[in-house]
Design an enzyme around this catalytic site. Structure first.
Site, mmCIF file in Angstrom:
data_model
loop_
_atom_site.group_PDB
_atom_site.id
_atom_site.type_symbol
_atom_site.label_atom_id
_atom_site.label_comp_id
_atom_site.label_asym_id
_atom_site.label_seq_id
_atom_site.Cartn_x
_atom_site.Cartn_y
_atom_site.Cartn_z
ATOM 1 N N ASP A 63 0.838 -1.201 0.000
ATOM 2 C CA ASP A 63 0.000 0.000 0.000
ATOM 3 C C ASP A 63 0.872 1.250 0.000
ATOM 4 O O ASP A 63 1.959 1.250 0.575
ATOM 5 C CB ASP A 63 -0.893 -0.036 1.254
ATOM 6 C CG ASP A 63 -2.105 0.856 1.107
ATOM 7 O OD1 ASP A 63 -2.277 1.459 0.032
ATOM 8 O OD2 ASP A 63 -2.873 0.968 2.081
ATOM 9 N N ASN A 73 1.472 3.411 -2.933
ATOM 10 C CA ASN A 73 2.090 3.871 -4.193
ATOM 11 C C ASN A 73 1.626 5.282 -4.550
ATOM 12 O O ASN A 73 2.424 6.124 -4.960
ATOM 13 C CB ASN A 73 1.701 2.951 -5.359
ATOM 14 C CG ASN A 73 2.238 1.544 -5.207
ATOM 15 O OD1 ASN A 73 3.100 1.297 -4.372
ATOM 16 N ND2 ASN A 73 1.718 0.621 -6.001
ATOM 17 N N GLY A 74 0.319 5.528 -4.383
ATOM 18 C CA GLY A 74 -0.255 6.829 -4.736
ATOM 19 C C GLY A 74 0.333 7.935 -3.869
ATOM 20 O O GLY A 74 0.743 8.986 -4.373
ATOM 21 N N ARG A 75 0.413 7.689 -2.547
ATOM 22 C CA ARG A 75 0.951 8.715 -1.637
ATOM 23 C C ARG A 75 2.433 8.958 -1.886
ATOM 24 O O ARG A 75 2.922 10.076 -1.818
ATOM 25 C CB ARG A 75 0.701 8.307 -0.175
ATOM 26 C CG ARG A 75 -0.693 8.667 0.305
ATOM 27 C CD ARG A 75 -1.073 7.902 1.529
ATOM 28 N NE ARG A 75 -1.413 6.522 1.188
ATOM 29 C CZ ARG A 75 -1.517 5.546 2.071
ATOM 30 N NH1 ARG A 75 -1.281 5.797 3.343
ATOM 31 N NH2 ARG A 75 -1.850 4.337 1.684
ATOM 32 N N HIS A 115 2.971 3.491 -9.058
ATOM 33 C CA HIS A 115 2.809 2.050 -9.300
ATOM 34 C C HIS A 115 4.069 1.472 -9.944
ATOM 35 O O HIS A 115 4.472 0.353 -9.651
ATOM 36 C CB HIS A 115 1.586 1.789 -10.185
ATOM 37 C CG HIS A 115 0.284 2.124 -9.504
ATOM 38 N ND1 HIS A 115 0.017 1.759 -8.213
ATOM 39 C CD2 HIS A 115 -0.818 2.798 -9.934
ATOM 40 C CE1 HIS A 115 -1.191 2.181 -7.865
ATOM 41 N NE2 HIS A 115 -1.711 2.825 -8.885
ATOM 42 N N GLU A 119 -12.117 -5.133 -5.062
ATOM 43 C CA GLU A 119 -12.677 -3.776 -4.891
ATOM 44 C C GLU A 119 -11.953 -2.741 -5.761
ATOM 45 O O GLU A 119 -12.455 -1.636 -5.948
ATOM 46 C CB GLU A 119 -12.564 -3.332 -3.419
ATOM 47 C CG GLU A 119 -13.495 -4.076 -2.453
ATOM 48 C CD GLU A 119 -13.043 -5.499 -2.151
ATOM 49 O OE1 GLU A 119 -11.822 -5.751 -2.083
ATOM 50 O OE2 GLU A 119 -13.917 -6.383 -2.023
ATOM 51 N N LEU A 154 11.450 -20.449 -5.135
ATOM 52 C CA LEU A 154 10.493 -19.546 -4.491
ATOM 53 C C LEU A 154 9.214 -19.531 -5.336
ATOM 54 O O LEU A 154 9.283 -19.590 -6.566
ATOM 55 C CB LEU A 154 11.104 -18.132 -4.465
ATOM 56 C CG LEU A 154 10.235 -16.959 -4.017
ATOM 57 C CD1 LEU A 154 9.908 -17.064 -2.523
ATOM 58 C CD2 LEU A 154 10.958 -15.622 -4.272
ATOM 59 N N GLU A 188 1.482 -13.861 11.816
ATOM 60 C CA GLU A 188 1.927 -12.684 12.568
ATOM 61 C C GLU A 188 1.690 -11.474 11.674
ATOM 62 O O GLU A 188 1.971 -11.517 10.468
ATOM 63 C CB GLU A 188 3.430 -12.795 12.893
ATOM 64 C CG GLU A 188 3.773 -13.910 13.857
ATOM 65 C CD GLU A 188 3.133 -13.713 15.234
ATOM 66 O OE1 GLU A 188 2.934 -12.561 15.648
ATOM 67 O OE2 GLU A 188 2.827 -14.732 15.880
#
Ligand code: FPP
Length: 251
Positions: A32, A34-36, A49, A79, A143, A215
């Site tokens: 979370d 990227n925009g800010r 982004h 969403e 991975l 966690e």
């Protein structure tokens, strides 16, 4: 843990603090901010982004060195379609370009791609590229890079329920293992650690069933700034936690 070649002074110190015998197998990330990050620099959200994509590559490299087995990133939620049409279309284009570019890198690094979520609403061209990379990387085993696309935790659970209803099962046949088999994450162990960047303290409909015992780690750092040092801080914090899974932990 031995630091990788080229690590700077601060990074080296953190690598040395890592306990090799307590590495989370599965790290899930809500990327979370990227925009800010872009706004702070007077840049477009799209540039944010793009910087976010670089941070993904970095997270994969750190995970490889740490010996993490699965990284799941929340790239597009059920969403996110309500974002402006332009931003949605750019995100899809970025995803397409990312997959095209990553194919070779994933092969070189022995990383297997996996995708969770309802792919039926993704653009055809994106789905085709996903299929190509899924097939090409299917035998890689260092991975698993698991991307959540048009993913929602509630949608995941409802989708499992609908599939189960088709199976004509007896009530007693249904247990947690069977239920997990019908989730998008089938075959992938539950996350041990969930990281969310940018200071928001929510799980936002991500892996609701699967994070039962994970966690949780929240940091104010914006996703594009989440570098190796930040990943190491998260792992060190994880290693300080005592996981009891509902037991007493011997106390
Ligand atoms: C949150 O930033 C991030 C996303 C909506 C998705 C993350 C997407 C990427 C890193 C790029 C595309 C992904 C791939 C796999 C190619 P935000 O826009 O919500 O930031 P804000 O809350 O500061 O506005």
């Amino acid at each position: 843990m031995k630091p990788p070649k080229g690590a700077g002074r601060i990074e080296r110190k953190l690598w040395l603090k890592i306990n090799d015998s307590n590495i989370p197998s599965h790290v899930a990330i809500i990327m979370d901010g990227n925009g800010r990050w872009a706004k702070k620099r007077g840049l477009s959200r799209i540039k944010g982004h793009k910087a976010g994509i670089k941070a993904i590559e970095n997270a994969l490299d750190s995970a490889l060195h740490l010996g993490v087995k699965v990284i799941t990133v929340y790239a597009f939620s059920t969403e996110n379609w309500i974002r402006p049409e332009y931003e949605v279309s750019v995100l899809m284009t970025l995803l397409f370009q990312f997959l095209k570019l990553q194919k070779k890198k994933l092969m070189n690094k022995n990383i297997r791609l996996s995708v969770i979520g309802d792919r039926s609403k993704l653009p055809r061209i994106v789905n085709k590229e996903i299929d190509r990379v899924l097939v090409e990387t299917r035998h890689n085993n260092a991975l698993i890079f698991n991307i959540a696309l048009n993913y929602g935790g509630r949608d995941d659970i409802l989708n499992a329920v609908k599939q189960l209803l088709d199976k004509n099962l007896e009530k007693d046949d249904i247990n947690e293992d069977l239920f997990s088999y019908y989730l998008y994450t089938k075959g992938i162990p539950d996350p041990d650690l969930l990281i969310r960047t940018s200071g928001e303290v929510r799980v936002s409909n991500f892996l609701l069933w699967q994070i039962a015992y994970a966690e949780l780690y929240f940091t104010d750092v914006l996703w594009p700034d989440f570098d190796t040092i930040e990943m190491l801080k998260a792992i060190i914090e994880y290693q300080k936690r005592e996981r009891r899974y509902g037991g007493t932990g011997g106390i």
